[in-house]
Design a protein around this motif. Structure first.
Motif, mmCIF file in Angstrom:
data_model
loop_
_atom_site.group_PDB
_atom_site.id
_atom_site.type_symbol
_atom_site.label_atom_id
_atom_site.label_comp_id
_atom_site.label_asym_id
_atom_site.label_seq_id
_atom_site.Cartn_x
_atom_site.Cartn_y
_atom_site.Cartn_z
ATOM 1 N N GLU A 88 33.726 84.828 86.064
ATOM 2 C CA GLU A 88 32.237 84.652 86.073
ATOM 3 C C GLU A 88 31.551 85.546 85.203
ATOM 4 O O GLU A 88 30.515 85.742 85.073
ATOM 5 C CB GLU A 88 31.837 85.108 87.591
ATOM 6 C CG GLU A 88 32.282 84.299 88.747
ATOM 7 C CD GLU A 88 32.033 82.705 88.410
ATOM 8 O OE1 GLU A 88 30.732 82.529 88.076
ATOM 9 O OE2 GLU A 88 32.791 82.090 88.792
ATOM 10 N N MET B 17 22.441 87.045 91.798
ATOM 11 C CA MET B 17 23.519 86.368 91.943
ATOM 12 C C MET B 17 23.649 85.143 90.921
ATOM 13 O O MET B 17 24.443 84.753 90.329
ATOM 14 C CB MET B 17 23.591 85.617 93.193
ATOM 15 C CG MET B 17 23.661 86.538 94.477
ATOM 16 S SD MET B 17 25.634 86.785 94.893
ATOM 17 C CE MET B 17 25.957 85.276 95.547
ATOM 18 N N LYS B 18 22.283 84.802 90.349
ATOM 19 C CA LYS B 18 22.149 83.913 89.266
ATOM 20 C C LYS B 18 21.023 84.506 88.529
ATOM 21 O O LYS B 18 19.846 83.918 88.761
ATOM 22 C CB LYS B 18 21.808 82.547 89.688
ATOM 23 C CG LYS B 18 23.036 81.792 90.394
ATOM 24 C CD LYS B 18 22.725 80.370 90.684
ATOM 25 C CE LYS B 18 24.114 79.504 91.113
ATOM 26 N NZ LYS B 18 24.815 80.252 92.058
ATOM 27 N N ASP C 216 26.239 86.117 86.962
ATOM 28 C CA ASP C 216 26.139 87.030 88.146
ATOM 29 C C ASP C 216 25.784 88.514 87.548
ATOM 30 O O ASP C 216 26.814 88.957 86.733
ATOM 31 C CB ASP C 216 27.271 86.921 89.014
ATOM 32 C CG ASP C 216 27.243 87.929 89.993
ATOM 33 O OD1 ASP C 216 26.465 88.972 89.916
ATOM 34 O OD2 ASP C 216 28.239 87.829 90.776
ATOM 35 N N GLU D 112 31.854 79.946 94.503
ATOM 36 C CA GLU D 112 30.753 79.985 95.157
ATOM 37 C C GLU D 112 30.239 78.443 95.857
ATOM 38 O O GLU D 112 30.265 77.518 94.975
ATOM 39 C CB GLU D 112 29.739 80.526 94.467
ATOM 40 C CG GLU D 112 28.342 80.896 95.153
ATOM 41 C CD GLU D 112 27.066 80.690 94.455
ATOM 42 O OE1 GLU D 112 27.172 80.648 93.109
ATOM 43 O OE2 GLU D 112 26.058 80.793 95.188
#
Ligand SMILES: [Zn+2]
Ligand SMILES: [Zn+2]
Length: 754
Positions: free
Chosen positions: A335, A411-412, A431, A623
């Motif tokens: 990520e 988170m985003k 993230d 996710e």
């Protein structure tokens, strides 16, 4: 016959707008001209009034995807001196583009891609061919105004031929800032890491040939694209796909595919006309498409969709002369931030591959591929990046319009800035818990502020005290001595929909994975009555103890256990056997003690629990894995619901869990149980709206949050709400997930200030 002068403002230059206007004029049999002006585009149109109005309507409705029309003015003149006999594109009045708005990167146009394939053309086989209608923009623009000298094309001095194109008014490359050819522009290099040293082993055409050769041999090549690196390999070679999964630590997560053309996509997926248009348009995002067979199951195991895109640079077209289908996944480690610089890519991606196809032009702004999906005609943006950024969103004009810095969520990551009535959101930043992404956040904020000449006067951030974005915003505000507001996460989701649809009041349904609640608990199943700045938390999913902390989100069996323990503890032995889940009894023990820790009302976790109870998914290796695998089982025509209770502000799903468990134990097909579960959630939303409208008299429903990336749920909701008294609104121009939060924050801030 009349003459009209039409003025259009926004992103209307460098996006293929004038040829589009000309085509539209010819269609309506309009005479006149179109020209670029410092404020945007001016059109002079001669025809009867009605025809001109239809013509303008057509322009506004069908403008190029990457353009943004922020305002249009039309003025009719009865008498005029000159009668036009044709419709033409006039020379620009002012050099360059002085608009503060810059265009997104644009996929290669048809004419350029034909030139690249034409052995008689001087752009033959040249991977950096572009024109005023296509090519890199945002990714190469370092500062404004948008001129070649302010881009990473600066170091390439145009040859005579390119210069002629660039300065000839009638040429398609007139003022095409990244204009280039094999003689003067960027060139390919094939780099191999040999004894830890990046070594150029081929250049130009030979570099391309080497890449094709290596891909054919079943290897992974890191290929530098528009906004960053991709990891590329043969999608049909299961061995190399397995290797990529291992090296990228993605045992199950779907990979994005690039297909040669629509025909190849149609071998694997059904395509609606909307999807076809988006796949082949100017933006060329990844489009999530329903599988029609299992042939590419190894690419996206157990989920409903495959993510496809079509070639969007000349380099892609040249590669796809030799392939039908390749994996094109983001060039990053799990990520972490997308790699855009060569040296960093050689270092970080060397764990995955030693082969790199790169070129000697810098990517200034890294930007990932966008991801889009459709429910009928409705578009859902899952990831907003290349092709969509930096397109502005127009806000409702209010009395006071301060410049706002909205920090978004973690988170985003994606922040937003406002100036006057324009909201500009950043690209998807990943993230922010990862250092490389939080650095990306700061870098991108600096860029957006300078490029758009913004100086925020007020700051707004998520109420989560431990978010990077919140802490960053706090420091920023204190450093600049600016006022700062905090907004609850799920309220921000609802405001994001209200911003898009200019609503001041709404019934808000915010179903999500995780967000910090006003009472310190983890929220995520929230129903609000919103009246401007007043938010009433009308109802929420019953709290459950969030034992084992963050692991709950990664391991759905833990949430299943939490639900079973509270609804039907006698079924735990059967559904969560200790032999399979050795930590089970430890958790049961914790659940039996009085819980004093954090509680959650997350609907995302409820989806996780149901997926685990149905033995669909016990561990999220990425996710959203459990809900996506559950969604894949659903038949949208199924319309029967499980039980639940809504009273005193609490949504109690106990009956539903019990009935699901019973159905499962009685061996009812999981497809039916999953369908019924989805319908129940939709039914629950409808009931909540009825209850909320009874006390508020509001009929506009705003629906947002990560759960609504589920296109099946939206499909069911749309059917259920059709022909009711409610007007249901979804996000269209920002994602329903946390990347849409910044818009909601900004809108709430505006409502506060007015
Ligand atoms: Zn072009
Ligand atoms: Zn040249």
């Amino acid at each position: 016959m009349q003459q009209a002068e039409i003025v259009l403002r926004g992103i209307v230059q460098g996006v293929g707008f004038r040829p589009f206007v000309k085509r539209t004029a010819l269609k309506h049999n309009i005479k006149g001209l179109v020209e670029n002006r410092e404020f945007g585009v001016k059109i002079v149109a001669q025809a009867d009034k009605e025809t001109i109005e239809k013509f303008l309507d057509d322009i506004l409705k069908n403008a190029p995807d990457v353009s943004t029309i922020l305002s249009s003015q039309i003025e009719f003149i009865e008498s005029y001196d000159k009668e036009f006999t044709t419709f033409s594109i006039a020379p620009s009045r002012k050099e360059g583009n002085v608009s503060a708005l810059i265009p997104p990167d644009i996929a290669t146009c048809d004419i350029c891609s034909q030139e690249v394939m034409d052995s008689g053309d001087r752009h033959f086989s040249y991977p950096f061919t572009n024109c005023t209608n296509c090519g890199p923009r945002f990714s190469i623009i370092q500062s404004i105004p948008y001129d070649r000298t302010n881009t990473t094309m600066k170091k390439f001095i145009m040859c005579e031929d390119c210069k002629r194109e660039y300065t000839t008014v009638a040429d398609r490359r007139y003022h095409a800032q990244p204009n280039a050819c094999p003689k003067c522009g960027p060139e390919l290099r094939f780099v191999e890491i040999i004894d830890k040293e990046p070594t150029i082993i081929a250049m130009r055409q030979e570099a391309l040939d080497t890449t094709i050769d290596i891909l054919r041999k079943g290897k992974i090549v890191a290929i530098k694209g528009i906004g960053g690196y991709h990891l590329v390999c043969d999608a049909k070679n299961k061995d190399v796909v397995d290797t990529l999964r291992q090296l990228k630590h993605r045992p199950q997560k779907p990979f994005a595919l690039m297909a040669r053309d629509l025909e190849v996509v149609q071998e694997y997926c059904q395509l609606s006309s909307q999807e076809e248009k988006m796949l082949s348009g100017q933006q060329k995002p990844i489009v999530l498409l329903q599988k029609k067979n299992q042939e590419l199951e190894h690419i996206a195991p157990g989920v409903k969709n495959l993510g496809f895109m079509l070639p969007y640079t000349p380099l892609h077209y040249l590669i796809f002369r030799h392939f039908h289908l390749l994996i094109f996944t983001s060039g990053n480690i799990s990520e972490e931030a997308l790699e855009n610089r060569d040296l960093s890519a050689y270092e970080h991606l060397s764990r995955i591959t030693k082969y790199y196809l790169t070129y000697n032009r810098e990517i200034f702004n890294r930007i990932d591929d966008s991801i889009v999906t459709y429910v009928g005609n409705q578009r859902i943006l899952i990831r907003k990046a290349r092709g969509f950024i930096p397109k502005p969103i127009k806000l409702d004009e209010m009395q006071v319009m301060p410049q706002i810095f909205a920090a978004g969520a973690d988170m985003k990551g994606s922040f937003g800035l406002t100036k006057h009535d324009i909201f500009l959101g950043s690209q998807y930043l990943g993230d922010l818990g990862f250092a490389s992404n939080s650095e990306f956040y700061e870098e991108s904020l600096g860029y957006f502020k300078s490029i758009f000449g913004m100086e925020p006067e007020v700051v707004i951030a998520d109420a989560h005290p431990n978010y990077f974005s919140t802490q960053f915003a706090k420091e920023y505000a204190s450093e600049k001595e600016l006022p700062i507001h905090y907004l609850q996460h799920h309220e921000a989701h609802i405001y994001s929909v209200m911003a898009e649809h200019n609503l001041q009041k709404a019934l808000g349904i915010s179903f999500d994975g995780t967000g910090y609640g006003n009472d310190g608990q983890i929220w995520g199943g929230e129903c609000f009555i919103v009246d401007k700045n007043h938010v009433e938390r009308f109802s929420h999913l019953a709290y459950k103890p969030l034992i084992s902390g963050e692991k709950v989100a990664q391991e759905p069996w833990r949430m299943a256990l939490i639900y079973l323990h509270s609804c039907c503890p006698d079924k735990i032995g059967r559904l969560i056997p200790a032999s399979k889940f050795p930590q089970r009894d430890l958790l049961v023990h914790q659940l039996e003690r009085a819980h004093t820790g954090i509680m959650t009302s997350s609907i995302g976790r409820l989806f996780d629990a149901v997926a685990s109870i149905l033995d669909v998914c016990h561990y999220n290796t990425y996710e959203g894995e459990a809900p996506m695998k559950l969604e894949a089982l659903v038949d949208v025509t199924y319309a029967d619901s499980y039980g639940y209770e809504i009273s005193n502000g609490i949504i109690d799903p106990t009956n539903m869990i019990n009935e699901i468990v019973e159905d499962f134990i009685r061996k009812k097909p999981v497809e039916i149980i999953a369908s019924r579960f989805h319908f129940t959630i939709a039914r629950m939303i409808y009931d909540l709206c009825k209850k909320m409208s009874a006390v508020s008299n509001i009929r506009d429903v705003a629906i947002s949050g990560g759960v609504f990336q589920n296109s099946v749920l939206i499909h069911i909701l749309k059917n259920l709400f059709a022909d009711t008294e409610y007007i249901v609104h979804f996000n269209e121009n920002v994602p329903p997930n946390d990347a849409g939060i910044a818009l909601g924050q900004a809108y709430s801030c505006l409502l506060k200030e007015n």
